[in-house]
Design a protein around this motif. Structure first.
Motif, PDB file in Angstrom:
ATOM      1  N   VAL A   1       0.834  -1.198   0.000  1.00 54.41           N
ATOM      2  CA  VAL A   1       0.000   0.000   0.000  1.00 54.41           C
ATOM      3  C   VAL A   1       0.868   1.246   0.000  1.00 54.41           C
ATOM      4  O   VAL A   1       0.599   2.208  -0.701  1.00 54.41           O
ATOM      5  N   ALA A   2       1.929   1.216   0.816  1.00 50.79           N
ATOM      6  CA  ALA A   2       2.771   2.406   0.950  1.00 50.79           C
ATOM      7  C   ALA A   2       4.211   2.009   1.224  1.00 50.79           C
ATOM      8  O   ALA A   2       4.481   1.273   2.168  1.00 50.79           O
ATOM      9  N   LYS A   3       5.096   2.517   0.390  1.00 47.21           N
ATOM     10  CA  LYS A   3       6.532   2.361   0.634  1.00 47.21           C
ATOM     11  C   LYS A   3       7.023   3.494   1.531  1.00 47.21           C
ATOM     12  O   LYS A   3       8.024   3.369   2.212  1.00 47.21           O
TER      13      LYS A   3
ATOM     14  N   VAL B   1      -9.862   2.330  13.978  1.00 49.84           N
ATOM     15  CA  VAL B   1      -8.904   3.041  13.135  1.00 49.84           C
ATOM     16  C   VAL B   1      -9.402   2.897  11.704  1.00 49.84           C
ATOM     17  O   VAL B   1      -9.460   1.786  11.170  1.00 49.84           O
ATOM     18  N   ASP B   2      -9.793   4.024  11.112  1.00 49.39           N
ATOM     19  CA  ASP B   2     -10.281   4.016   9.732  1.00 49.39           C
ATOM     20  C   ASP B   2      -9.299   4.773   8.855  1.00 49.39           C
ATOM     21  O   ASP B   2      -8.898   5.893   9.177  1.00 49.39           O
ATOM     22  N   LEU B   3      -8.892   4.149   7.759  1.00 52.05           N
ATOM     23  CA  LEU B   3      -7.990   4.747   6.775  1.00 52.05           C
ATOM     24  C   LEU B   3      -8.850   5.035   5.551  1.00 52.05           C
ATOM     25  O   LEU B   3      -9.207   4.117   4.806  1.00 52.05           O
ATOM     26  N   LEU B   4      -9.207   6.301   5.368  1.00 57.68           N
ATOM     27  CA  LEU B   4     -10.228   6.663   4.401  1.00 57.68           C
ATOM     28  C   LEU B   4      -9.680   7.493   3.257  1.00 57.68           C
ATOM     29  O   LEU B   4      -8.776   8.310   3.456  1.00 57.68           O
ATOM     30  N   SER B   5     -10.250   7.313   2.090  1.00 62.39           N
ATOM     31  CA  SER B   5      -9.892   8.136   0.943  1.00 62.39           C
ATOM     32  C   SER B   5     -10.162   9.598   1.282  1.00 62.39           C
ATOM     33  O   SER B   5     -11.252   9.946   1.748  1.00 62.39           O
ATOM     34  N   ALA B   6      -9.171  10.457   1.064  1.00 63.62           N
ATOM     35  CA  ALA B   6      -9.365  11.889   1.323  1.00 63.62           C
ATOM     36  C   ALA B   6     -10.406  12.471   0.369  1.00 63.62           C
ATOM     37  O   ALA B   6     -11.103  13.429   0.721  1.00 63.62           O
ATOM     38  N   GLN B   7     -10.532  11.881  -0.821  1.00 62.59           N
ATOM     39  CA  GLN B   7     -11.485  12.384  -1.808  1.00 62.59           C
ATOM     40  C   GLN B   7     -12.914  11.900  -1.527  1.00 62.59           C
ATOM     41  O   GLN B   7     -13.868  12.588  -1.840  1.00 62.59           O
ATOM     42  N   ASP B   8     -13.043  10.703  -0.969  1.00 65.45           N
ATOM     43  CA  ASP B   8     -14.364  10.135  -0.697  1.00 65.45           C
ATOM     44  C   ASP B   8     -14.293   9.295   0.578  1.00 65.45           C
ATOM     45  O   ASP B   8     -13.974   8.107   0.526  1.00 65.45           O
TER      46      ASP B   8
ATOM     47  N   TRP C   1      -2.745  12.385   4.942  1.00 69.67           N
ATOM     48  CA  TRP C   1      -1.500  11.633   4.799  1.00 69.67           C
ATOM     49  C   TRP C   1      -1.365  11.235   3.342  1.00 69.67           C
ATOM     50  O   TRP C   1      -2.347  10.821   2.722  1.00 69.67           O
ATOM     51  N   VAL C   2      -0.155  11.332   2.819  1.00 68.42           N
ATOM     52  CA  VAL C   2       0.101  10.943   1.441  1.00 68.42           C
ATOM     53  C   VAL C   2       0.845   9.605   1.474  1.00 68.42           C
ATOM     54  O   VAL C   2       1.932   9.501   2.058  1.00 68.42           O
ATOM     55  N   LEU C   3       0.229   8.587   0.864  1.00 67.94           N
ATOM     56  CA  LEU C   3       0.851   7.273   0.754  1.00 67.94           C
ATOM     57  C   LEU C   3       1.580   7.233  -0.574  1.00 67.94           C
ATOM     58  O   LEU C   3       0.996   7.520  -1.618  1.00 67.94           O
ATOM     59  N   VAL C   4       2.849   6.867  -0.539  1.00 69.49           N
ATOM     60  CA  VAL C   4       3.674   6.836  -1.739  1.00 69.49           C
ATOM     61  C   VAL C   4       4.059   5.395  -2.021  1.00 69.49           C
ATOM     62  O   VAL C   4       4.571   4.687  -1.146  1.00 69.49           O
ATOM     63  N   ASN C   5       3.802   4.967  -3.261  1.00 71.28           N
ATOM     64  CA  ASN C   5       4.167   3.627  -3.689  1.00 71.28           C
ATOM     65  C   ASN C   5       4.678   3.742  -5.122  1.00 71.28           C
ATOM     66  O   ASN C   5       3.890   3.766  -6.066  1.00 71.28           O
ATOM     67  N   GLY C   6       5.995   3.875  -5.259  1.00 71.98           N
ATOM     68  CA  GLY C   6       6.569   4.096  -6.586  1.00 71.98           C
ATOM     69  C   GLY C   6       6.185   5.475  -7.072  1.00 71.98           C
ATOM     70  O   GLY C   6       6.317   6.466  -6.366  1.00 71.98           O
TER      71      GLY C   6
ATOM     72  N   GLU D   1       0.822   8.194  -5.796  1.00 74.72           N
ATOM     73  CA  GLU D   1       0.542   8.812  -4.506  1.00 74.72           C
ATOM     74  C   GLU D   1      -0.957   8.804  -4.291  1.00 74.72           C
ATOM     75  O   GLU D   1      -1.730   8.998  -5.224  1.00 74.72           O
ATOM     76  N   PHE D   2      -1.358   8.550  -3.041  1.00 82.10           N
ATOM     77  CA  PHE D   2      -2.768   8.479  -2.694  1.00 82.10           C
ATOM     78  C   PHE D   2      -2.956   9.176  -1.360  1.00 82.10           C
ATOM     79  O   PHE D   2      -2.192   8.929  -0.423  1.00 82.10           O
ATOM     80  N   ARG D   3      -3.946  10.037  -1.268  1.00 78.94           N
ATOM     81  CA  ARG D   3      -4.209  10.782  -0.034  1.00 78.94           C
ATOM     82  C   ARG D   3      -5.280  10.080   0.802  1.00 78.94           C
ATOM     83  O   ARG D   3      -6.304   9.665   0.270  1.00 78.94           O
ATOM     84  N   ILE D   4      -4.990   9.991   2.109  1.00 76.95           N
ATOM     85  CA  ILE D   4      -5.961   9.419   3.032  1.00 76.95           C
ATOM     86  C   ILE D   4      -6.145  10.350   4.231  1.00 76.95           C
ATOM     87  O   ILE D   4      -5.303  11.209   4.503  1.00 76.95           O
ATOM     88  N   THR D   5      -7.246  10.149   4.899  1.00 81.14           N
ATOM     89  CA  THR D   5      -7.439  10.712   6.225  1.00 81.14           C
ATOM     90  C   THR D   5      -7.500   9.534   7.180  1.00 81.14           C
ATOM     91  O   THR D   5      -7.928   8.432   6.803  1.00 81.14           O
TER      92      THR D   5
END
Length: 137
Positions: A39-41, A72-79, A50-55, A58-62
């Motif tokens: 999921v994240a390197k 503990v919920d790891l949710l899409s920042a966009q939805d 939070w920005v998850l970086v994998n190669g 990049e994907f933003r989560i809250t």
């Protein structure tokens, strides 16, 4: 009539460590590369997200944490309706870690099965890291 937009899949792992130990690990987004490297390197904070970086991706989560409720919920920042919804439950002196992931309702069964296989591996890693931490005291 209500329609279902997502398909929920849940995996659970028993962990011989206190709930606080499990929550400390899974509630810290910077720990994701340790237990979910697919999921994240790397992870970096940006404001409340939070920005998850994998190669090159990049994907933003809250991250929404309730220690009182063990969630503990790891949710899409966009939805924020999309993401991973988890809960740490006491089980004697140990814990149960429940991990629910939502997939589009029309997701192919093979894709869901493959992703849940990865989730089960990640949960085994969470167990290993938490049990090692608990052994250190």
């Amino acid at each position: 009539m209500h329609t279902i937009s997502f398909r929920a899949e849940t995996a659970t792992v028993s962990i011989s460590a206190p709930t606080k130990t499990v929550l400390d690990l899974v509630a810290d987004p910077q720990q994701l590369p340790r237990w979910a490297p697919g999921v994240a390197k790397a992870v970096r904070p940006e404001g409340d997200e939070w920005v998850l970086v994998n190669g090159d991706t990049e994907f933003r989560i809250t991250v929404r944490v309730s220690r009182e409720h063990g969630t503990v919920d790891l949710l899409s920042a966009q939805d924020p309706r999309q993401g991973v919804f988890t809960r740490v439950l006491p089980n004697g002196e140990g814990s149960e870690y429940q991990f629910t992931m939502l997939f589009p309702a029309d997701a192919p069964d093979t894709a869901v099965a493959e992703q849940m296989s990865t989730v089960r591996e990640e949960l085994r890693t969470v167990r290993k890291l938490c049990e090692e931490q608990a052994a250190l005291g």
